[in-house]
Design an enzyme around this catalytic site. Structure first.
Site: not given
Ligand code: PEP
Ligand code: MG
Length: 576
Positions: A194, A300, A336, A434, A457-458, A468, A505
């Site tokens: 914060h 999310r 989502r 993903e 990301n996944d 990851r 994303c």
């Molecule tokens: C992703 O997997 O790219 C994603 C946006 O979902 P999260 O990072 O919430 O797993």
């Molecule tokens: Mg993900």
């Protein structure tokens, strides 16, 4: 002159004299008390005095920074008034004869320990660090009242200074006199705390984790705080001061240039229009959005479920979803559905312990196994749909069957709601890509879904078989590996063949190294954290999409390794 390094938590450059805030001595004697009743009274006096302080700080901050920032202190007041928190402290006094100071210390440490257990995800870690520093801030305040020690008061600063401290709490920042405080240096802290958020709102350069700052900087030492690079120059030379005055000017020119992108559309150098949207996880992220985002590309929703002791009701969820839709005033919002499992856990939804949770019960698999909870979430979302433009995407989809099952549950709920006379709007349905399985049948999905967002990301972790969150294999987690690039291109081509847009994303969407390739393959929408939006829009304005396509083709045809890809990208970036 000498330099110290830290991490930048708030951009900007400033030059002023150091003003050190000493750590108040909050040490106490760990004594056993006999008169437990009066110890409990002492505790309550300190809690009440702390609540009074916090209410006053909150009023100040609402006046100077706005409602939103005041919420931090509202949540501190709520924590101090929380019956569970208070009774845990009282219980330690009553059962163990602890003094109030010790009982407070043990209870707050237990809370922090509870936050930290079971958390491995980077995003969650950031949230936990934030809450941990809030608990420490609260503990400090109550201890100061128990011990009769005054906490530093930054409202008393009456000349231009840079604050130097071991740690900087939200209440320190709330009290500071914005007219005089020009920057902040601290030895601890996190970019997502914060305090950091408040410093960014105040546009105050802030550098955290500057090791040795308190020891090596003396009061009134001249300092340059470079919140762009994370460098602190102690007792700079005249030449350095002159050079930094030039940098300050250049920084302000840059800021002005960036501000021009606030209300603009996202366009490449050759006038191709793309969209940049925001990733958010809660109301605070929502309120932090300025007008830059062209929509919410990823809400999310699991963050509404986490950190509380019950699964939120349909009504609670509906309120949050509707708020987001209202707030965006007609711009699209992509929700989502709950994405828990693996690193994200929720009270009230018990998932079995697993050997390999990244490959276990997570995302849509959890929702399909928790029918009632899934239907509740869908109903809340369907209700919100009557207030604006919404899409629902399902996370961690692996098979077409899962998607069809999720859609049929959605259809059933929607039909029931219509039959019951409830207002419902139009909703686009779709998936996150993903998993490699979903990516490899993107052509099949493209025929069935309305919307798609690639969660890199996944996707990267599954393509590269590299967790990851596991630092030991971090060098294999390669967003720019040719395997990842080829698969992404395959997905984009498949959806474009069906005339459907593709969004991305994951973190890759805001990476300046990846963006030329993503533009080259024709990604239509980039969704990212609010802070990255303007810089990305500016960066994209320099990219020629036709040239980017040539680089992509070269990568697809000729790159064997990440180094090959990076070499080609560097060549491209040198020319823009
Ligand atoms: C992703 O997997 O790219 C994603 C946006 O979902 P999260 O990072 O919430 O797993
Ligand atoms: Mg993900």
């Amino acid at each position: 002159m000498h330099k110290l390094e830290g991490i930048s938590a708030s951009e900007g450059i400033s030059i002023a004299k150091a003003y050190k805030i000493g750590e108040p001595d909050l040490s106490f004697k760990d004594v056993i008390v006999n008169d437990k009743e009066s110890e409990i009274n002492r505790l309550h006096d300190a809690l009440n005095a702390s609540i009074d302080d916090l209410n006053q700080i909150k009023d100040n901050i609402v006046e100077n920074l706005g409602e939103n920032e005041g919420m931090v202190f509202q949540s501190h007041v709520e924590m101090l008034s929380d019956p569970e928190f208070i009774s845990s402290i009282e219980q330690l006094i009553l059962d163990k004869g602890m003094c109030a100071e010790k009982a407070l210390d043990v209870t707050t440490n237990n809370f922090i320990h509870l936050f930290k257990s079971n958390v491995t995800n980077v995003w969650m870690k950031a949230q936990i660090r934030e809450r941990t520093s809030d608990v420490i801030d609260i503990k400090r305040r109550v201890l100061s009242h128990l011990l009769g020690v005054k906490l530093p008061d930054l409202s008393l600063v009456d000349r231009p200074v840079i604050i130097v401290a071991k740690d900087i709490t939200p209440s320190d920042i709330a009290q500071l006199n914005g007219k005089y405080v020009k920057g902040i240096v601290a030895e601890f802290g996190a970019q997502t705390s914060h305090s950091s958020i408040m410093a960014r709102t105040l546009k105050l350069p802030m550098i955290l984790r500057a090791k040795g700052a308190v020891k090596e900087i003396r009061n009134d030492d001249e300092l340059i705080v470079d919140g762009l690079s994370g460098t602190i120059i102690v007792k700079p030379t005249r030449l350095q001061i002159m050079e930094y005055h030039e940098r300050i000017k250049a920084f302000h020119i840059e800021l002005k240039k960036l501000a021009q992108f606030q209300k603009q559309l996202t366009t490449t150098a050759d006038q191709r229009h793309l969209r940049i949207e925001a990733n958010i996880g809660n109301d605070r992220d929502l309120k932090a959005l300025d007008s830059s985002a062209e929509g919410i590309g990823l809400y999310r929703t699991e963050f509404l479920f986490m950190g509380r002791d019950h699964v939120p009701s349909e009504e609670e969820q509906f309120e949050s979803y509707r708020k987001a839709v209202f707030y965006m005033r007609g711009k699209p919002v992509v929700f989502r559905t709950l994405d828990i499992g693996n690193d994200k856990q929720v009270h009230g939804i018990n998932l079995p312990p697993e050997e390999n949770p990244a490959l276990g019960e997570r995302g849509i698999r959890v929702s399909l196994d928790h029918d009632k909870m899934f239907r509740t979430q869908l109903r809340a979302l369907i209700r919100a749909s009557s207030y604006g433009d919404i899409s629902i995407i399902f996370p961690m989809i692996t098979t077409i069957d899962e998607y069809r099952k999720a859609c049929s549950i959605y259809d059933e709920e929607r039909a029931t709601m219509i039959k019951d006379g409830q207002n419902v709007g139009n909703v686009s349905l779709g998936i996150m890509i993903e998993t490699p399985a979903a990516a490899l049948i993107a052509d099949q999905f493209a025929r069935e879904v309305d919307v798609v967002s690639v969660g890199t990301n996944d996707l990267i972790q599954y393509v590269m078989a590299s967790d990851r969150m596991d630092g030991n294999v971090a060098d294999l987690y390669q967003p720019l590996n040719p395997a990842v690039i080829r698969l992404l291109k395959f997905v984009v081509d498949a959806f474009h063949t069906e005339g459907k847009d593709v969004a991305i994303c994951g973190e890759m969407a805001a990476s300046h190294m990846a963006i030329p390739l993503l533009i080259g393959m024709g990604i239509d929408e980039f969704s990212m954290s609010n802070e990255s939006i303007l810089k990305t829009r500016q960066f994209i304005s320099h990219i020629d999409s036709k040239y980017a396509k040539k680089v992509l083709d070269d990568v697809i045809d000729n790159a064997a390794t990440v180094s090959d890809v990076i070499a080609k990208l560097n060549h491209f970036l040198d020319k823009i």
